[in-house]
Design a protein around this motif. Structure first.
Motif, mmCIF file in Angstrom:
data_model
loop_
_atom_site.group_PDB
_atom_site.id
_atom_site.type_symbol
_atom_site.label_atom_id
_atom_site.label_comp_id
_atom_site.label_asym_id
_atom_site.label_seq_id
_atom_site.Cartn_x
_atom_site.Cartn_y
_atom_site.Cartn_z
ATOM 1 N N MET A 50 36.243 24.364 -6.945
ATOM 2 C CA MET A 50 36.665 23.624 -7.565
ATOM 3 C C MET A 50 37.575 23.896 -8.980
ATOM 4 S SD MET A 50 35.759 20.233 -7.561
ATOM 5 C CE MET A 50 36.155 18.878 -8.390
ATOM 6 N N VAL A 51 38.499 22.710 -9.415
ATOM 7 C CA VAL A 51 39.462 22.790 -9.985
ATOM 8 C C VAL A 51 38.729 23.179 -11.490
ATOM 9 C CG1 VAL A 51 42.172 23.865 -11.330
ATOM 10 C CG2 VAL A 51 41.082 23.159 -8.917
ATOM 11 N N THR A 52 39.192 23.825 -12.889
ATOM 12 C CA THR A 52 38.330 23.741 -13.695
ATOM 13 C C THR A 52 39.428 22.850 -14.875
ATOM 14 O OG1 THR A 52 37.038 25.679 -14.274
ATOM 15 C CG2 THR A 52 37.846 25.062 -15.967
ATOM 16 N N LEU A 53 39.409 21.999 -15.196
ATOM 17 C CA LEU A 53 41.103 21.526 -15.672
ATOM 18 C C LEU A 53 41.128 21.729 -17.354
ATOM 19 C CD1 LEU A 53 39.871 17.750 -15.554
ATOM 20 C CD2 LEU A 53 42.569 19.177 -14.547
ATOM 21 N N ARG A 54 42.483 21.746 -17.830
ATOM 22 C CA ARG A 54 42.755 22.626 -19.361
ATOM 23 C C ARG A 54 42.449 21.081 -19.772
ATOM 24 N NH1 ARG A 54 48.284 25.180 -17.234
ATOM 25 N NH2 ARG A 54 47.346 27.323 -15.737
ATOM 26 N N THR A 90 54.670 12.609 -18.188
ATOM 27 C CA THR A 90 55.928 14.207 -17.844
ATOM 28 C C THR A 90 55.229 15.566 -18.878
ATOM 29 O OG1 THR A 90 58.096 14.701 -18.949
ATOM 30 C CG2 THR A 90 57.005 13.073 -20.658
ATOM 31 N N LEU A 91 54.970 16.330 -17.541
ATOM 32 C CA LEU A 91 54.922 17.962 -18.182
ATOM 33 C C LEU A 91 55.837 18.381 -18.124
ATOM 34 C CD1 LEU A 91 52.107 18.768 -19.221
ATOM 35 C CD2 LEU A 91 50.942 18.726 -17.319
ATOM 36 N N PRO A 92 55.971 19.926 -18.310
ATOM 37 C CA PRO A 92 56.684 21.033 -18.207
ATOM 38 C C PRO A 92 56.559 21.707 -16.948
ATOM 39 C CG PRO A 92 55.949 21.385 -20.253
ATOM 40 C CD PRO A 92 55.077 20.209 -20.010
ATOM 41 N N THR A 93 57.290 21.897 -16.198
ATOM 42 C CA THR A 93 56.241 23.151 -14.695
ATOM 43 C C THR A 93 56.074 23.641 -15.215
ATOM 44 O OG1 THR A 93 58.951 22.170 -13.732
ATOM 45 C CG2 THR A 93 57.941 23.840 -12.670
ATOM 46 N N GLY A 94 54.837 23.935 -13.930
ATOM 47 C CA GLY A 94 53.530 24.796 -14.137
ATOM 48 C C GLY A 94 52.706 24.270 -14.746
ATOM 49 N N GLY A 95 52.872 22.890 -15.815
ATOM 50 C CA GLY A 95 51.421 22.718 -16.852
ATOM 51 C C GLY A 95 50.484 22.071 -15.399
ATOM 52 N N GLY A 96 50.900 21.851 -14.632
ATOM 53 C CA GLY A 96 49.255 20.747 -13.784
ATOM 54 C C GLY A 96 49.604 19.896 -13.410
ATOM 55 N N LYS A 97 51.370 18.912 -13.237
ATOM 56 C CA LYS A 97 50.867 17.565 -13.707
ATOM 57 C C LYS A 97 50.642 17.649 -12.150
ATOM 58 C CE LYS A 97 55.976 17.667 -13.384
ATOM 59 N NZ LYS A 97 55.951 19.331 -13.732
ATOM 60 N N THR A 98 50.018 18.112 -10.542
ATOM 61 C CA THR A 98 49.781 18.054 -9.666
ATOM 62 C C THR A 98 48.491 17.849 -9.907
ATOM 63 O OG1 THR A 98 51.542 18.831 -8.797
ATOM 64 C CG2 THR A 98 49.450 18.249 -7.428
ATOM 65 N N THR A 99 47.740 18.519 -10.626
ATOM 66 C CA THR A 99 46.367 18.908 -10.634
ATOM 67 C C THR A 99 45.165 17.486 -11.286
ATOM 68 O OG1 THR A 99 46.160 21.177 -11.082
ATOM 69 C CG2 THR A 99 44.726 20.051 -11.851
ATOM 70 N N VAL A 100 46.246 16.437 -12.384
ATOM 71 C CA VAL A 100 46.263 15.710 -13.259
ATOM 72 C C VAL A 100 46.121 14.369 -12.425
ATOM 73 C CG1 VAL A 100 47.099 14.069 -15.153
ATOM 74 C CG2 VAL A 100 47.212 16.636 -15.513
ATOM 75 N N ALA A 101 47.562 14.409 -11.136
ATOM 76 C CA ALA A 101 47.330 12.895 -10.468
ATOM 77 C C ALA A 101 45.907 13.611 -9.819
ATOM 78 C CB ALA A 101 48.612 13.477 -9.603
ATOM 79 N N ALA A 102 45.759 14.657 -8.921
ATOM 80 C CA ALA A 102 44.809 14.268 -8.114
ATOM 81 C C ALA A 102 42.995 14.535 -8.794
ATOM 82 C CB ALA A 102 44.837 16.410 -7.874
ATOM 83 N N GLU A 103 43.028 14.824 -9.772
ATOM 84 C CA GLU A 103 41.821 14.478 -10.182
ATOM 85 C C GLU A 103 41.728 13.257 -10.619
ATOM 86 O OE1 GLU A 103 38.329 14.365 -12.471
ATOM 87 O OE2 GLU A 103 39.016 15.545 -11.278
ATOM 88 N N LEU A 107 44.617 18.620 -3.568
ATOM 89 C CA LEU A 107 43.508 17.422 -2.789
ATOM 90 C C LEU A 107 42.470 18.320 -2.079
ATOM 91 C CD1 LEU A 107 45.937 14.498 -1.919
ATOM 92 C CD2 LEU A 107 44.329 14.742 -4.253
ATOM 93 N N ASP A 108 43.049 19.134 -1.384
ATOM 94 C CA ASP A 108 41.565 19.613 -0.828
ATOM 95 C C ASP A 108 40.234 20.924 -1.520
ATOM 96 O OD1 ASP A 108 42.319 19.382 1.762
ATOM 97 O OD2 ASP A 108 43.822 20.561 2.504
ATOM 98 N N ASP A 109 41.382 21.146 -2.937
ATOM 99 C CA ASP A 109 40.779 21.980 -3.676
ATOM 100 C C ASP A 109 40.422 21.328 -4.016
ATOM 101 O OD1 ASP A 109 42.211 24.360 -2.954
ATOM 102 O OD2 ASP A 109 43.650 24.261 -4.527
ATOM 103 N N MET A 110 39.961 19.838 -4.765
ATOM 104 C CA MET A 110 39.035 19.015 -5.387
ATOM 105 C C MET A 110 38.647 18.356 -4.405
ATOM 106 S SD MET A 110 42.160 18.171 -8.556
ATOM 107 C CE MET A 110 41.168 17.939 -9.403
ATOM 108 N N GLY A 111 38.219 19.087 -3.368
ATOM 109 C CA GLY A 111 37.464 17.343 -2.194
ATOM 110 C C GLY A 111 38.065 16.009 -2.089
ATOM 111 N N VAL A 112 39.418 16.606 -2.143
ATOM 112 C CA VAL A 112 39.805 15.089 -1.638
ATOM 113 C C VAL A 112 40.033 14.710 -0.300
ATOM 114 C CG1 VAL A 112 40.956 12.761 -2.500
ATOM 115 C CG2 VAL A 112 39.950 14.144 -4.348
#
Length: 206
Positions: free
Chosen positions: A1-5, A29-42, A71-76
């Protein structure tokens, strides 16, 4: 499971607050490497658990695969709408969509929520047509660069409000990004004109 910052959790709450305030088009908007995809996936993970149907739209195979892995990492559980992709599963309520394929095919269903990656591209005809085919969903755009090279804005009928994450300097200070080492050289730019806010590409190449 992914731990959110912490800043990702804050971004998620700000996006949700904007949606609760009846904004149907939200730009994040978030800089490259900040985890935009993680935010969306959650957000997707929580939304699908409540019965929502979601598209995540991107324009490159690398972005499609990156989103699918997260999405796989987050079980979606999800399908992928892209030509000849082995994970085609149109009945699943979450679909990662290649814009090139999505604009050419009938959609399996109308989504409640659409994420658009690399949102500075959304003013183009392909994205406008795709979104018009989606009914009336909430649209969340994500990008590190909320500005277009051609000078077109992202407001108006595209986005109504913007959620701004921490800047690159903040992420470096917090230890989430590595401080860059910059290598440069002196170039004589005498006579090179500015076109659309940047150096003229042809003159610069010369």
């Amino acid at each position: 499971m992914v731990t959110l910052r912490p800043y990702q959790i804050e971004g998620i709450e700000q996006i949700r607050a904007a949606i609760r305030n009846k904004f149907k088009r939200v730009l994040y908007t978030l800089p490259t490497g900040g985890g935009k995809t993680t935010v969306a996936a959650e957000i997707i993970r929580c939304a699908v658990a409540k019965g929502s149907k979601i598209f995540f739209v991107a324009h490159r195979k690398e972005l499609i695969d990156q989103t699918s892995h997260r999405l796989d990492d987050m079980g979606v559980d999800h399908g992928i709408i892209m030509a000849d992709h082995p994970r085609r599963a149109p009945s699943k309520p979450v679909q990662v969509v290649s814009i090139q394929t999505g604009i050419r095919r009938d959609l399996p269903w109308l989504p409640d929520l659409v994420f658009v990656d690399e949102t500075h591209r959304v003013a183009g005809d392909s994205y406008r047509n795709f979104l018009s085919n989606c009914g009336d969903p909430v649209v969340v755009g994500i990008t590190a660069t909320p500005i277009r090279g051609d000078g077109q804005g992202l407001g108006g009928d595209l986005f109504q409000t913007m959620v701004v994450g921490p800047q690159m300097s903040e992420l470096i200070e917090q230890g989430h990004l590595v401080k860059p080492r910059v290598f440069s050289w002196k170039v004589d730019l005498t006579g090179v004109k500015i076109t659309a806010g940047d150096y003229n590409a042809g003159q610069l190449e010369t």
